[in-house]
Scaffold this active site. Structure first.
Site, PDB file in Angstrom:
ATOM      1  N   CYS A 129      52.215  44.963  37.982  1.00  0.00           N
ATOM      2  CA  CYS A 129      50.897  44.350  37.911  1.00  0.00           C
ATOM      3  C   CYS A 129      50.571  43.624  39.210  1.00  0.00           C
ATOM      4  O   CYS A 129      51.446  43.353  40.018  1.00  0.00           O
ATOM      5  CB  CYS A 129      50.804  43.404  36.715  1.00  0.00           C
ATOM      6  SG  CYS A 129      49.108  42.925  36.333  1.00  0.00           S
ATOM      7  N   ASP A 130      49.307  43.231  39.335  1.00  0.00           N
ATOM      8  CA  ASP A 130      48.721  42.828  40.606  1.00  0.00           C
ATOM      9  C   ASP A 130      49.595  41.913  41.463  1.00  0.00           C
ATOM     10  O   ASP A 130      49.882  42.210  42.612  1.00  0.00           O
ATOM     11  CB  ASP A 130      47.391  42.125  40.356  1.00  0.00           C
ATOM     12  CG  ASP A 130      46.352  43.040  39.745  1.00  0.00           C
ATOM     13  OD1 ASP A 130      46.690  44.174  39.408  1.00  0.00           O
ATOM     14  OD2 ASP A 130      45.199  42.610  39.604  1.00  0.00           O
ATOM     15  N   SER A 489      38.533  40.808  41.605  1.00  0.00           N
ATOM     16  CA  SER A 489      39.440  41.848  41.147  1.00  0.00           C
ATOM     17  C   SER A 489      39.289  43.083  42.008  1.00  0.00           C
ATOM     18  O   SER A 489      38.206  43.356  42.551  1.00  0.00           O
ATOM     19  CB  SER A 489      39.121  42.190  39.686  1.00  0.00           C
ATOM     20  OG  SER A 489      39.734  43.401  39.317  1.00  0.00           O
TER      21      SER A 489
END
Length: 587
Positions: A129-130, A489
């Site tokens: 994940c990010d 995002s």
């Protein structure tokens, strides 16, 4: 590969396995079922960010087992451990997002502490994940151990079932979580029914894996290959594919070869490697968050590589890979088209890649590219000399509103849409802005300013996807602009400027803007300005009453706010390699 009893005289694990004084330590290893031979071998940390928070992390534990098989096959002893993640898709749109960027630091810190505390000799890190991707890579560079990174893989695209009662534009395309955030905006303005929303949320994310477009996770996965820490093509296969196990096993074997040849993370992550990584972000229309994470990785190596350096590379790199959110395709499509190796091969054809950089395979970038047989398909990957646009999909901005810089994603945006002038409408927080968007309490042609969301002032530098997606869902994504000292995002669409620095909490110009001030954003020229002269800005600065108080007066977020540095340097929380007095591997 290392065979037989290893010479540990220069390896960290000698401190926990060698000599009579370490008998108590060895007794612990015997208690866990290790043999004398396994204790005598190099110890390899296998770090994962596995948890049950979100699909991006859920497959990492299984993949770690494949890595361990590779380490064992190459005569190493794997020691698996886990660290945290905060998954942005779950944290988005509420107070939980304040934990996101701070989690990057926590991941790097906890991997460092685990490796140091147990004397591991090398590291394979798995993340999905990010923030977990840059956090894991930062730990590798900070420790400067032989290291291989492996991505957990992307999610498969969602599909609406035939005959389902949803709008045609949703039914006819591959879905990602970005579509769900935009569906919320459509629902709020009455153009999407409760029933259609319920159908979409059940099909948009059909498998394990990270968000499917060229959002932050996939952007940083591409970085892992381009920077050399991951094996070529290892980032591309979707998470459910069993072929990921082969990459896991190969990564375990590769880290043992790096250990044997004493090739460490900082031998791989050089200034040239960082430039290669920035090229790949630019040509794929990657997330603006790369402008935060690449400087942070560089900081761990003691390399000066700021947001401005990243943006200079973006400026002269063609954008030729057509991925969401600015384009049409998802990560699986890029993998099917040959993946990052084909993309880098095209960059080499244009003379835009440093070929002498080392990679996790022990071969140089040039040697790896010589082995790549694929070529652009003309659909997902265009030829570099026939790009979608001639400059990168992400642009850096500077001006009197952002003296330390700002960043905007323009991938897929026509040049005529890349200049915007309008009056400011100022919001003191994301919640205030989202409420106004939900109530349509804004006007076409305005520049929405969201401040007090920087790393220290937030604290945590939240992403604004809920607000930007709601704007897109209302059909206003091209009719207003948005600027913030927070982040966006990787899934954000529209003319949205983030990372404005200095942030409001530090007294940057964004703290001084008033509703009605005229702001100009010019992504063609790389400028962002407010129509105020220096004297007026100085007058307002004298009248400024200081940073807005937050609710975070203790705990992890307070600690992060006290330590975090400026955004253009990566929002890091410690002095970095330049202040080192020792290297972990040499203790």
């Amino acid at each position: 590969m290392l065979k037989g009893k290893a010479d540990k005289s220069r390896l960290p694990s000698r401190h926990v396995t060698e000599g009579p004084a370490r008998a108590p330590h060895r007794s612990y290893y015997y208690a866990m079922g290790l043999t004398e031979a396994e204790i005598a071998q190099p110890f390899v940390g296998v770090a994962t960010c596995w948890n049950e928070a979100a699909p991006c992390n859920i497959a990492l534990s299984r993949q770690a087992q494949a890595v361990k098989l590779g380490v064992k096959a190459a005569s190493g002893t794997p020691r698996e451990f886990t660290t945290i993640t905060v998954t942005d898709g779950i944290a988005m749109g509420h107070e939980g997002m304040r934990s996101s960027l701070a989690s990057r630091e926590a991941i790097a810190d906890t991997v460092e502490l685990t490796m140091r505390g147990h004397g591991y000799d090398a590291l394979v890190g798995l993340a999905g994940c990010d923030k977990s991707l840059p956090g894991m890579m930062m730990a590798m560079v900070r420790l400067n151990v032989p290291s291989v990174f492996i991505y957990g893989g992307s999610i498969l695209p969602g599909k609406v079932p035939a005959g389902a009662d949803v709008p045609e534009d949703f039914a006819s395309r591959d879905l990602t979580v970005q579509d769900m955030f935009e569906a919320v905006g459509r629902h709020q303005n009455g153009t999407l029914s409760d029933a259609a929303l319920a159908i979409l949320e059940r099909v948009a994310c059909p498998s394990a894996g990270a968000c499917g477009g060229q959002f932050t996770a996939n952007t940083m996965a591409c970085v892992s290959e381009a920077i050399g820490l991951a094996l070529f093509n290892s980032s591309g296969a979707p998470a459910p594919y069993e072929s990921r196990d082969q990459y896991g096993t190969a990564s375990g074997e590769a880290v043992m070869a790096l250990l044997e040849n004493d090739i460490r993370a900082r031998d791989v992550v050089t200034r040239k490697a960082l430039e290669n990584a920035a090229r790949v972000v630019a040509c794929t229309g990657g997330s603006t968050n790369a402008g935060l994470h690449l400087p942070a990785i560089a900081h761990e190596a003691g390399i000066d590589f700021t947001l401005q350096d990243v943006c200079e590379i973006f400026r002269d790199t063609p954008y030729f890979v057509d991925l969401k959110p600015g384009g049409q395709f998802v990560a699986k499509d890029l993998y099917d088209a040959g993946g990052i190796p084909v993309v880098m091969k095209e960059l080499r054809r244009a003379g835009l890649i440093h070929e002498d950089c080392m990679t996790a395979s022990g071969r140089s970038i040039g040697e790896e590219l010589d082995r790549v047989a694929g070529s652009p398909d003309g659909r997902v990957v265009h030829p570099v000399d026939a790009p979608i646009t001639k400059t990168g999909g992400v642009v850096g901005l500077t001006g009197n509103l952002a003296p330390e810089g700002a960043i905007v994603k323009v991938a897929g945006m026509p040049a005529e849409d890349q200049v915007f002038t309008g009056p400011a409408r100022v919001f003191e927080s994301e919640e205030e802005a989202f409420a106004a968007v939900k109530d349509r309490a804004y006007a076409e042609g305005e520049v929405l300013v969201i401040r007090n969301e920087g790393p220290a002032g937030g604290p945590g530098m939240r992403e604004m996807l809920s607000t930007t997606a709601a704007l897109s869902g209302q059909g206003m994504g091209k009719k207003v602009a948005l600027i913030t000292d927070g982040r966006f995002s990787g899934a954000t669409r529209g003319f949205c400027v983030g990372h404005v620095g200095p942030e409001a909490a530090q007294g940057g110009p964004i703290a001084l803007i008033e509703t009605g001030d005229v702001i100009t954003i010019d992504a063609v020229r790389g400028e962002i300005s407010v129509a105020l002269d220096a004297a007026e800005l100085d007058r307002r600065r004298q009248a400024w009453t200081g940073a807005r108080p937050t609710n975070y007066a203790s705990g992890a977020l307070w600690k992060f706010a006290q330590l975090v540095g400026p955004t253009y340097l990566g929002a890091v929380t410690h002095p970095g390699a330049r202040a080192e007095t020792h290297v972990y591997m040499d203790l």
